[in-house]
Design a protein around this motif. Structure first.
Motif, short mmCIF file in Angstrom:
data_model
loop_
_atom_site.label_atom_id
_atom_site.label_comp_id
_atom_site.label_asym_id
_atom_site.label_seq_id
_atom_site.Cartn_x
_atom_site.Cartn_y
_atom_site.Cartn_z
N ALA A 261 -4.12 9.53 -5.09
CA ALA A 261 -3.41 10.50 -4.25
C ALA A 261 -2.05 9.96 -3.83
CB ALA A 261 -4.26 10.82 -3.03
N TRP A 262 -1.99 8.67 -3.55
CA TRP A 262 -0.73 8.06 -3.12
C TRP A 262 0.29 8.07 -4.25
CZ3 TRP A 262 2.05 7.56 0.78
CH2 TRP A 262 2.97 6.52 0.97
N ARG A 263 -0.16 7.83 -5.45
CA ARG A 263 0.77 7.89 -6.59
C ARG A 263 1.24 9.31 -6.83
NH1 ARG A 263 -3.15 4.05 -8.77
NH2 ARG A 263 -2.20 1.97 -8.84
N ARG A 264 0.34 10.30 -6.65
CA ARG A 264 0.76 11.71 -6.81
C ARG A 264 1.81 12.07 -5.76
NH1 ARG A 264 -4.85 12.65 -7.76
NH2 ARG A 264 -5.12 13.35 -5.60
N ALA A 265 1.73 11.45 -4.60
CA ALA A 265 2.73 11.68 -3.55
C ALA A 265 3.98 10.85 -3.77
CB ALA A 265 2.13 11.37 -2.18
N ARG A 266 4.06 10.20 -4.94
CA ARG A 266 5.19 9.36 -5.32
C ARG A 266 5.41 8.23 -4.33
NH1 ARG A 266 9.71 13.61 -7.75
NH2 ARG A 266 8.30 14.61 -9.27
N ARG A 267 4.33 7.83 -3.70
CA ARG A 267 4.35 6.71 -2.75
C ARG A 267 5.46 6.88 -1.72
NH1 ARG A 267 5.28 2.34 -6.04
NH2 ARG A 267 5.19 1.00 -4.21
N SER A 268 5.64 8.11 -1.26
CA SER A 268 6.69 8.42 -0.29
C SER A 268 6.17 8.23 1.13
CB SER A 268 7.16 9.87 -0.48
OG SER A 268 8.00 10.25 0.60
N THR B 90 -1.13 -0.53 -4.46
CA THR B 90 -0.61 0.24 -5.59
C THR B 90 0.75 -0.25 -6.07
OG1 THR B 90 0.30 1.89 -4.06
CG2 THR B 90 -1.88 2.33 -4.98
N GLY B 91 1.22 -1.36 -5.52
CA GLY B 91 2.45 -1.94 -6.05
C GLY B 91 3.63 -1.93 -5.13
N GLY B 92 3.51 -1.31 -3.94
CA GLY B 92 4.65 -1.27 -3.04
C GLY B 92 5.05 -2.64 -2.54
N GLY B 93 4.07 -3.50 -2.34
CA GLY B 93 4.37 -4.85 -1.89
C GLY B 93 3.93 -5.90 -2.87
N GLY B 94 3.44 -5.48 -4.02
CA GLY B 94 3.04 -6.43 -5.04
C GLY B 94 1.55 -6.54 -5.22
N GLY B 95 0.79 -6.63 -4.10
CA GLY B 95 -0.64 -6.78 -4.20
C GLY B 95 -1.03 -8.18 -4.65
N PRO B 96 -2.33 -8.48 -4.61
CA PRO B 96 -2.77 -9.84 -4.92
C PRO B 96 -2.63 -10.23 -6.38
CG PRO B 96 -4.65 -8.40 -4.62
CD PRO B 96 -3.44 -7.60 -4.23
N ARG B 97 -2.38 -9.26 -7.26
CA ARG B 97 -2.27 -9.59 -8.69
C ARG B 97 -0.84 -9.46 -9.20
NH1 ARG B 97 -7.61 -5.99 -9.66
NH2 ARG B 97 -6.41 -4.76 -8.18
N ALA B 98 0.12 -9.47 -8.28
CA ALA B 98 1.52 -9.35 -8.65
C ALA B 98 2.05 -10.67 -9.21
CB ALA B 98 2.35 -8.92 -7.44
N SER C 145 5.96 11.45 3.28
CA SER C 145 5.07 12.52 2.84
C SER C 145 3.98 12.78 3.88
CB SER C 145 4.42 12.15 1.51
OG SER C 145 3.56 11.02 1.67
N PRO C 146 3.36 13.99 3.86
CA PRO C 146 2.24 14.28 4.76
C PRO C 146 1.09 13.29 4.58
CG PRO C 146 3.07 16.31 3.80
CD PRO C 146 3.75 15.20 3.08
N LEU C 147 0.85 12.85 3.34
CA LEU C 147 -0.22 11.88 3.11
C LEU C 147 0.07 10.57 3.84
CD1 LEU C 147 -2.81 10.95 1.72
CD2 LEU C 147 -1.44 10.35 -0.29
#
Length: 332
Positions: free
Chosen positions: A123-130, A186-194, A133-135
């Motif tokens: 859902a977050w990717r569909r919201a373009r990680r904005s 989802t990649g905004g800050g890299g995550g543990p596998r970045a 957004s309402p999400l």
């Protein structure tokens, strides 16, 4: 930064920049490139803000006391390194793992967390990680701990969330918003596998290189107390030693963290909504230590070059990676 007038209209004008952290120094650099005279005013005795490198270890080793890791997604910062002639070194090649209070460690917990976060991640990717957004508004109102209760997460998932929250985002799950966790995952800050980097030779080289490239030296040890807008531009008052000093300019760029900013009075006052937002931002307490040890036995303890933990330490990692001789340093 707001859109600037054409370069010709800026030549010879003066800009004051409050704060010599990376944001303030980059703003000063860009304004200088557009033809303005720029004066940076900093409250402390050094440039860099939250970027601090400790260089007093024996053998020439160094450790980062402040901001430390750059991720692949930090495209602007990585481009800035190239611009000022600094190189980066890849670190944490063994990835970010978990070290549970019970003594077990590894990376298996991330797969379980994937399953629980998958619907929200889609859902977050569909919201373009904005974040507008309402999400985003809905996720921001829910803490990670409340979400874990809602989905009836098992003990392993809770440990994984606690390790990620405390290890990478330096926050307790009950104080961290679900928005931050989902964006990080989802990649905004890299995550543990970045993929992670440090600046080769120490992160403090970046603010020092930016400051050295300015036409005028940064005014240090000058905490700003008042900013006034006038018909001719603006006047900034700062305490330099035991005396007050004023600086005049055509405009001001404010690059101060929220708490120091709240100690500055503005005339006319800041908009009420902005002041309220600054006054209600929550901050947690974090202590960071860099230790030089005799041996580096933790490097033989399975996968991971950094570990998030549900133990009291919260997180620990190897800051010696990428340095000559790989000194036995440990950050906690």
């Amino acid at each position: 930064m707001p859109r600037l007038p054409p370069p010709r209209a800026l030549v010879g004008r003066t800009a004051l920049v409050l704060g010599a952290g990376l944001a303030g120094l980059v703003a000063a650099r860009r304004l200088t490139q557009r033809g303005l005279r720029v004066r940076v005013i900093e409250a402390t005795g050094v440039v860099g803000g939250r970027v601090r490198t400790y260089r007093r270890f024996s053998g020439g080793a160094h450790g980062e006391l402040g901001g430390e890791l750059l991720e692949e997604g930090n495209a602007r910062t990585l481009a800035l390194l190239d611009e000022v002639g600094l190189s980066r070194v890849r670190v944490l090649r063994r990835r970010f793992a978990m070290w549970e209070d019970a003594g077990t460690h590894g990376q298996r917990g991330w797969a379980r967390l994937d399953d629980f976060l998958a619907p929200m991640a889609r859902a977050w990717r569909r919201a373009r990680r904005s974040w507008s957004s309402p999400l985003a508004a809905r996720l921001a109102r829910v803490s990670v701990e409340d979400w874990l209760d809602t989905v009836e997460a098992d003990a392993q998932t809770r440990r994984s969330c606690r390790s990620l929250s405390r290890g990478m985002m330096l926050a307790s799950p009950r104080r961290l918003s679900l928005l931050q966790l989902v964006d990080e995952w989802t990649g905004g800050g890299g995550g543990p596998r970045a993929t992670f980097y440090r600046i080769r030779g120490g992160n403090d080289q970046l603010p020092q290189r930016l400051a050295a490239g300015l036409a005028e030296s940064v005014v240090l040890r000058a905490p700003v107390t008042h900013v006034e807008r006038t018909r001719r531009g603006c006047v900034v008052s700062a305490r330099v030693g035991r005396k007050m000093r004023t600086f005049e300019g055509d405009g001001v760029v404010v690059a101060l963290p929220p708490r120091p900013l709240l100690r500055v009075t503005f005339s006319p006052p800041l908009p009420a909504r902005l002041h309220r937002a600054l006054a209600t931002i929550g901050f947690g307490g974090v202590t960071k230590s860099v230790l030089l040890l005799e041996r580096s036995g933790w490097r033989r303890c399975g996968p991971g070059g950094a570990w998030g933990s549900d133990a009291r330490a919260g997180s620990f990692w190897d800051p010696g990676e990428g340095q000559a001789g790989h000194p036995p340093l440990l950050s906690v």
